[in-house]
Structure formats: C-alpha cells, structure tokens
Design a protein around this motif. Sequence first.
Motif, PDB file in Angstrom:
ATOM      1  N   GLU A 110      34.847  42.335  48.394  1.00  0.00           N
ATOM      2  CA  GLU A 110      35.897  42.030  47.425  1.00  0.00           C
ATOM      3  C   GLU A 110      35.287  41.378  46.193  1.00  0.00           C
ATOM      4  O   GLU A 110      34.566  40.387  46.293  1.00  0.00           O
ATOM      5  CB  GLU A 110      36.944  41.103  48.050  1.00  0.00           C
ATOM      6  CG  GLU A 110      38.141  40.856  47.142  1.00  0.00           C
ATOM      7  CD  GLU A 110      39.228  40.040  47.837  1.00  0.00           C
ATOM      8  OE1 GLU A 110      39.508  38.922  47.361  1.00  0.00           O
ATOM      9  OE2 GLU A 110      39.771  40.528  48.860  1.00  0.00           O
ATOM     10  N   VAL A 111      35.569  41.966  45.031  1.00  0.00           N
ATOM     11  CA  VAL A 111      34.999  41.477  43.780  1.00  0.00           C
ATOM     12  C   VAL A 111      35.504  40.066  43.487  1.00  0.00           C
ATOM     13  O   VAL A 111      36.695  39.789  43.543  1.00  0.00           O
ATOM     14  CB  VAL A 111      35.360  42.423  42.619  1.00  0.00           C
ATOM     15  CG1 VAL A 111      34.864  41.853  41.289  1.00  0.00           C
ATOM     16  CG2 VAL A 111      34.761  43.807  42.858  1.00  0.00           C
ATOM     17  N   LYS A 112      34.545  39.182  43.159  1.00  0.00           N
ATOM     18  CA  LYS A 112      34.868  37.791  42.848  1.00  0.00           C
ATOM     19  C   LYS A 112      34.618  37.520  41.369  1.00  0.00           C
ATOM     20  O   LYS A 112      33.995  38.321  40.676  1.00  0.00           O
ATOM     21  CB  LYS A 112      34.025  36.850  43.710  1.00  0.00           C
ATOM     22  CG  LYS A 112      34.220  37.020  45.205  1.00  0.00           C
ATOM     23  CD  LYS A 112      33.288  36.101  45.990  1.00  0.00           C
ATOM     24  CE  LYS A 112      33.507  36.235  47.495  1.00  0.00           C
ATOM     25  NZ  LYS A 112      33.240  37.604  47.978  1.00  0.00           N
ATOM     26  N   GLU A 113      35.106  36.390  40.915  1.00  0.00           N
ATOM     27  CA  GLU A 113      34.935  36.017  39.514  1.00  0.00           C
ATOM     28  C   GLU A 113      33.448  35.917  39.182  1.00  0.00           C
ATOM     29  O   GLU A 113      32.658  35.338  39.921  1.00  0.00           O
ATOM     30  CB  GLU A 113      35.622  34.677  39.242  1.00  0.00           C
ATOM     31  CG  GLU A 113      35.619  34.278  37.768  1.00  0.00           C
ATOM     32  CD  GLU A 113      36.428  33.026  37.499  1.00  0.00           C
ATOM     33  OE1 GLU A 113      36.415  32.560  36.354  1.00  0.00           O
ATOM     34  OE2 GLU A 113      37.059  32.508  38.447  1.00  0.00           O
ATOM     35  N   GLY A 114      33.059  36.523  38.058  1.00  0.00           N
ATOM     36  CA  GLY A 114      31.664  36.490  37.629  1.00  0.00           C
ATOM     37  C   GLY A 114      30.819  37.623  38.174  1.00  0.00           C
ATOM     38  O   GLY A 114      29.649  37.743  37.821  1.00  0.00           O
ATOM     39  N   ASP A 115      31.403  38.477  39.028  1.00  0.00           N
ATOM     40  CA  ASP A 115      30.655  39.594  39.606  1.00  0.00           C
ATOM     41  C   ASP A 115      30.407  40.697  38.576  1.00  0.00           C
ATOM     42  O   ASP A 115      31.202  40.909  37.660  1.00  0.00           O
ATOM     43  CB  ASP A 115      31.412  40.197  40.796  1.00  0.00           C
ATOM     44  CG  ASP A 115      31.102  39.480  42.100  1.00  0.00           C
ATOM     45  OD1 ASP A 115      30.108  38.749  42.137  1.00  0.00           O
ATOM     46  OD2 ASP A 115      31.866  39.660  43.070  1.00  0.00           O
ATOM     47  N   LYS A 119      24.834  42.518  39.704  1.00  0.00           N
ATOM     48  CA  LYS A 119      24.714  41.318  40.539  1.00  0.00           C
ATOM     49  C   LYS A 119      24.994  41.651  42.001  1.00  0.00           C
ATOM     50  O   LYS A 119      24.281  41.202  42.905  1.00  0.00           O
ATOM     51  CB  LYS A 119      25.696  40.263  40.042  1.00  0.00           C
ATOM     52  CG  LYS A 119      25.652  38.959  40.822  1.00  0.00           C
ATOM     53  CD  LYS A 119      26.633  37.944  40.241  1.00  0.00           C
ATOM     54  CE  LYS A 119      26.620  36.643  41.028  1.00  0.00           C
ATOM     55  NZ  LYS A 119      27.583  35.655  40.478  1.00  0.00           N
ATOM     56  N   ILE A 120      26.041  42.464  42.241  1.00  0.00           N
ATOM     57  CA  ILE A 120      26.391  42.845  43.614  1.00  0.00           C
ATOM     58  C   ILE A 120      25.266  43.673  44.229  1.00  0.00           C
ATOM     59  O   ILE A 120      24.889  43.479  45.383  1.00  0.00           O
ATOM     60  CB  ILE A 120      27.723  43.621  43.635  1.00  0.00           C
ATOM     61  CG1 ILE A 120      28.870  42.709  43.181  1.00  0.00           C
ATOM     62  CG2 ILE A 120      28.016  44.176  45.031  1.00  0.00           C
ATOM     63  CD1 ILE A 120      30.173  43.441  42.940  1.00  0.00           C
ATOM     64  N   THR A 140      30.164  52.593  32.607  1.00  0.00           N
ATOM     65  CA  THR A 140      31.094  51.919  31.702  1.00  0.00           C
ATOM     66  C   THR A 140      32.329  51.390  32.428  1.00  0.00           C
ATOM     67  O   THR A 140      33.228  50.854  31.789  1.00  0.00           O
ATOM     68  CB  THR A 140      31.540  52.881  30.585  1.00  0.00           C
ATOM     69  OG1 THR A 140      32.165  54.030  31.171  1.00  0.00           O
ATOM     70  CG2 THR A 140      30.354  53.342  29.759  1.00  0.00           C
ATOM     71  N   SER A 141      32.386  51.549  33.728  1.00  0.00           N
ATOM     72  CA  SER A 141      33.551  51.099  34.492  1.00  0.00           C
ATOM     73  C   SER A 141      33.621  49.569  34.520  1.00  0.00           C
ATOM     74  O   SER A 141      32.595  48.896  34.527  1.00  0.00           O
ATOM     75  CB  SER A 141      33.500  51.632  35.927  1.00  0.00           C
ATOM     76  OG  SER A 141      33.544  53.038  35.946  1.00  0.00           O
ATOM     77  N   TYR A 142      34.847  49.061  34.544  1.00  0.00           N
ATOM     78  CA  TYR A 142      35.058  47.619  34.633  1.00  0.00           C
ATOM     79  C   TYR A 142      35.477  47.259  36.057  1.00  0.00           C
ATOM     80  O   TYR A 142      36.272  47.958  36.673  1.00  0.00           O
ATOM     81  CB  TYR A 142      36.145  47.174  33.654  1.00  0.00           C
ATOM     82  CG  TYR A 142      35.738  47.242  32.206  1.00  0.00           C
ATOM     83  CD1 TYR A 142      35.030  46.197  31.619  1.00  0.00           C
ATOM     84  CD2 TYR A 142      36.046  48.351  31.423  1.00  0.00           C
ATOM     85  CE1 TYR A 142      34.639  46.252  30.283  1.00  0.00           C
ATOM     86  CE2 TYR A 142      35.663  48.419  30.095  1.00  0.00           C
ATOM     87  CZ  TYR A 142      34.967  47.362  29.524  1.00  0.00           C
ATOM     88  OH  TYR A 142      34.590  47.422  28.211  1.00  0.00           O
ATOM     89  N   LEU A 143      34.927  46.150  36.559  1.00  0.00           N
ATOM     90  CA  LEU A 143      35.340  45.651  37.864  1.00  0.00           C
ATOM     91  C   LEU A 143      36.523  44.718  37.691  1.00  0.00           C
ATOM     92  O   LEU A 143      36.580  43.938  36.740  1.00  0.00           O
ATOM     93  CB  LEU A 143      34.187  44.900  38.539  1.00  0.00           C
ATOM     94  CG  LEU A 143      32.942  45.722  38.880  1.00  0.00           C
ATOM     95  CD1 LEU A 143      31.905  44.830  39.564  1.00  0.00           C
ATOM     96  CD2 LEU A 143      33.288  46.900  39.767  1.00  0.00           C
ATOM     97  N   LYS A 144      37.467  44.792  38.627  1.00  0.00           N
ATOM     98  CA  LYS A 144      38.643  43.936  38.584  1.00  0.00           C
ATOM     99  C   LYS A 144      38.549  42.884  39.685  1.00  0.00           C
ATOM    100  O   LYS A 144      38.072  43.161  40.781  1.00  0.00           O
ATOM    101  CB  LYS A 144      39.915  44.760  38.763  1.00  0.00           C
ATOM    102  CG  LYS A 144      40.144  45.786  37.659  1.00  0.00           C
ATOM    103  CD  LYS A 144      41.403  46.598  37.917  1.00  0.00           C
ATOM    104  CE  LYS A 144      41.618  47.636  36.817  1.00  0.00           C
ATOM    105  NZ  LYS A 144      42.837  48.458  37.098  1.00  0.00           N
ATOM    106  N   LEU A 145      39.011  41.687  39.381  1.00  0.00           N
ATOM    107  CA  LEU A 145      39.019  40.614  40.365  1.00  0.00           C
ATOM    108  C   LEU A 145      39.836  41.044  41.577  1.00  0.00           C
ATOM    109  O   LEU A 145      40.966  41.511  41.446  1.00  0.00           O
ATOM    110  CB  LEU A 145      39.631  39.348  39.740  1.00  0.00           C
ATOM    111  CG  LEU A 145      39.408  38.031  40.490  1.00  0.00           C
ATOM    112  CD1 LEU A 145      37.929  37.693  40.520  1.00  0.00           C
ATOM    113  CD2 LEU A 145      40.193  36.910  39.833  1.00  0.00           C
TER     114      LEU A 145
END
Length: 351
Positions: A110-115, A119-120, A140-145
Amino acid sequence: MATSNLLAYERHEDYGQNALIYKIISPTDIEIIEDTTISLEESKIYSYLEESSQLESGIFSEAQKREEEISREQYSSEAIITEDSLALVKPDLVSTEAAKITRTSLKKYEVKEGDSVGKIATNFNLSVDTILWANNLSVTSYLKLGQTLIIPPTTGILHTIKKGDTLKSIAQKYGATDATIKEFNKIDNDSLLVIGETLMVPGGRIIYTAKPRVYTAPGSATTYTAPVAVSGKMLWPIGCRHITQYFRGWRHTGVDIACAYSSPIYAAADGVVSRIQYLNYGYGYNVIIDHGNGKKTLYAHNSRIEVVVGQVVSQGEIIAREGSTGRSTGPHLHFEVIINGSKVNALNYIR
C-alpha cells in the motif's frame, strides 16, 4: 601500586570494578542501553498462482518458513548482560543464511506518504521497470496515497499464460532463458503450463521493436502546397509535460519531453509534412512540418512515423510515436520550433 591494581584478580560478579580505570570513571559516565522488545508481525503472502487475487495469512513457502525460524532464533539468542541497571547488548547482526533466501510469491504493498516508484523498487531490491510492468504503469504515472501495488518476488516480468505458449516462446518474448523460468517456477516442461496462470520471468523485460511505417520515398522533384501561416500559440505536441532537457541555444536546440514509450505525438499546428528521415544516428526517425510563413516544427527520436511527405495534417493529428531512435539515451520526444531557418526556444511558441 598502579600496575598491580590494574591487574588485580577479581571475582566474576564484580569483574573490573576494583581496577583503577573503574575508580576514575564512575558508572554515571557509562551510556545506558535499554533493552528493547521486538515483536514479529504475522507475514501476509500473496499467491500469484491462484486465480483469486487475495492475501492469505499463515501460508508460507519452505524458504519463508526457514527465514522466519532464523529471525526468531536471532531474537531469542540475544546475549544481554545486565548489572545494576547497566546493559551490554550483543550487536544485531544480519543472518547470512536468511539474506540468501529469495522470496517466491507476490506481495501487495500500500502506497504511503512520500513513496515513489523508485523508492519502493529500492526497498524491495527490484528494478523500477519491474514495478511499472507488474502494475501497468508508465514512467509518467502518479502514485496515489493508499494505492495497492503488486510487488513481484524478483526483478523481471510477470507473464499470464496464453494458449500456445511454451517455456521457450515465453523466454524469447522477454529476452530470458527457459531454464531460469523452469527453476524459479518449479516447472519441468510445457505440459505443466496452465492457461490463465501467472509465471515469473526472472530477468525478463519488455522488448520494444521499432517498426517504421512503409511508404514510398518522394523523388527530388516532389513539391507540396505551402500551408496557410499559423498564428498564436501552437499545441503541446505530446500527452505529458515531463521536460527532461530545455532549450540551450546551440548546445541543445529543442526541448526534450519524456512520456511513455510509443505515446502518440501530435502536430503542433496545421501544416504540411515537408521532410521525413529514418536515421540510426542524430535525430533518428524524425518529421518536419511546414506551417507556412517561415515557421516549421521538428519531431525527433520517434519509434514510428504515421505520415508521409506532402501529407496535409491538422493541429492535434497523430504524426508519430515516441521512441528512442538515433542519438538518444531513453524514450522521449525532441521537439524544435524553427523560424526562418533559426531554431528558437520552443516553449515560447507552444501552450
């Protein structure tokens, strides 16, 4: 005598306390190291060999069971010597045996803040592409919290078995070896491949093959009708705004925009295709559009060209696909604006 005091015999329980050094340094000068309690959370393992995409707890591979046992042995064997609220704790050393164990199942993260994807990928010791491919993402995709990502067990690519697949064909598709696929997935032959199941292809990668559009090259006498001059701002030529290099005069005559490989490239304004080149150097596969009144635009490093010389194009029409042909270190569009033969800062002309 100082020497005899330093070497004086002492009982085990008060060892060192009669020495001169101990007399000089009081216990208050010793840094206190507090004991800590380490709790082990129950691991959750995602099985990619099952049709239902869900996490199951309490199901471990043999390698994972051994890794868990090693971890528990480490914690239980901590050598802690305490006396008068002082503690000496054995350093927390990493088990070499545990470090050699390779994870064999998928995980959900699960994506966390600052990811970030980078980094993952680093945290799981994987390549960035491995994370992108497994989750159908682009650069270019954005990760969502709170977004859930699939984390493969090793660097490579996941492949869903289709009708007609063989271990050899899968390996060839991703630039891997069938022996590696067999070993990692514990599959001896093609008869064990089940349509719809997922295989991990260690070291595999998506191989992009540039296939330029076949067209009839124009003769030297080919002419075209000059377009009507365009005015005002031109259209941004591609679907993202990730600029990797700006206009720097003669050092860099255009602007580089990096989107996903094979992203459509659009005509910045109405015009006529005046030149097409398929080069293995420099601009690679490139297109020039004449917009009239001395204004032209150039689109370089394409993987595929969708127009021909003399073709009239409208603003926003797809003319090519992003690639990395010619002198290029990665997929991107090199875009130039040319005014009366001089290359100018494209960002002053596009919106």
